[in-house]
Scaffold this active site. Structure first.
Site, PDB file in Angstrom:
ATOM      1  CG  HIS A 101     -72.935   8.559  37.519  1.00  0.00           C
ATOM      2  ND1 HIS A 101     -71.817   9.326  37.264  1.00  0.00           N
ATOM      3  CD2 HIS A 101     -73.231   7.915  36.356  1.00  0.00           C
ATOM      4  CE1 HIS A 101     -71.444   9.149  36.008  1.00  0.00           C
ATOM      5  NE2 HIS A 101     -72.274   8.297  35.435  1.00  0.00           N
ATOM      6  CG  HIS A 108     -75.664  13.053  44.489  1.00  0.00           C
ATOM      7  ND1 HIS A 108     -77.011  12.885  44.290  1.00  0.00           N
ATOM      8  CD2 HIS A 108     -75.531  14.322  44.968  1.00  0.00           C
ATOM      9  CE1 HIS A 108     -77.649  13.995  44.617  1.00  0.00           C
ATOM     10  NE2 HIS A 108     -76.779  14.873  45.037  1.00  0.00           N
ATOM     11  CG  HIS A 148     -71.137   3.692  34.468  1.00  0.00           C
ATOM     12  ND1 HIS A 148     -69.876   4.237  34.356  1.00  0.00           N
ATOM     13  CD2 HIS A 148     -71.998   4.649  34.039  1.00  0.00           C
ATOM     14  CE1 HIS A 148     -69.963   5.461  33.853  1.00  0.00           C
ATOM     15  NE2 HIS A 148     -71.250   5.740  33.660  1.00  0.00           N
ATOM     16  CD  GLU A 149     -75.876   4.877  34.626  1.00  0.00           C
ATOM     17  OE1 GLU A 149     -75.987   5.981  35.214  1.00  0.00           O
ATOM     18  OE2 GLU A 149     -75.419   4.770  33.468  1.00  0.00           O
TER      19      GLU A 149
END
Length: 238
Positions: free
Chosen positions: A112, A116, A108-109
């Protein structure tokens, strides 16, 4: 003179306040649920044997993010992606362990980090909003309080406007988090980080985390509506 700010329902609590308290209850329940779900599936070893670090590194590399490092950080559920330093930080139970929870949170991280790289519009909007929102959310209660104390509705409404920026930030956060989760789920299955039998566990871990963001956004939105109703009603009574 300004009249008292309330609805006078006899029980000392207006319906909007009741909704806010219910939303706070939902937030507390969501917080307990995300911790409980994480702890439960932290005990379930992933069939692939990959640790959270392994999964995150593999997912980053598959998306050409070879230069994005992964760092362990103390604590539990302290995982995050730092867009300024471009680093994925994973809590120690996620970084080192091979579990359904560890792989789910790690991917999940990384979602991100991929957002980006691709300049995902909602993430870009959130980053641009942050400096003002950080200031506005701190200034808002003082502006509203000053407006009430000095009898200035202009100050009150500036405070509400500032608070609305914080609410907008919360709402923009929702698609950012959902999108990162969806990216993680798709890649975890397609690349064999988990198998289909393990996917329900992944869904529970990530959906529980998503609920905390929904609850936070709901609380903020209801608080904003309450401010507007109270002070809007006061303006109409003037």
């Amino acid at each position: 003179m300004y009249p008292s700010y309330g609805y006078g329902y006899g029980f000392g609590m207006d319906p909007m306040m009741i909704l806010i308290l219910l939303a706070f209850g939902l937030s507390l329940w969501a917080s307990f649920r995300v911790k409980g779900t994480f702890n439960r599936f932290a005990q379930v070893r992933a069939g692939s044997g990959m640790t959270g670090y392994d999964a995150a590194r593999r997912m980053l590399d598959l998306n050409g993010l070879y230069d994005v490092p992964i760092e362990p950080v103390p604590g539990t559920l302290s995982d995050h992606y730092d867009p300024i330093k471009r680093v994925v930080r994973l809590s120690e139970p996620v970084y080192y362990e091979s579990s359904i929870s560890a792989i789910s949170v790690a991917c999940h991280e990384v979602g991100h980090a991929i957002q980006h790289k691709e300049a995902y519009p909602m993430l870009v909007a959130r980053h641009r909003m942050f400096p003002f929102v950080n200031f506005a959310s701190s200034a808002s209660p003082f502006l509203m309080l000053a407006g009430v104390l000095f009898g200035s509705m202009n100050l009150v409404w500036v405070g509400i406007l500032f608070f609305s920026a914080a609410v907008a930030f919360q709402l923009v956060t929702l698609p950012v988090e959902f999108n990162a989760t969806n990216r993680a789920k798709r890649l975890m299955v397609s690349e064999g980080f988990i198998d289909l039998r393990e996917k329900p566990g992944v869904d529970r871990v990530l959906n529980a985390a998503a609920l905390t963001y929904v609850a936070a956004a709901l609380i903020s939105l209801l608080q904003l509506l309450r401010f507007v109703m109270i002070f809007g009603n006061n303006r109409n009574n003037d």
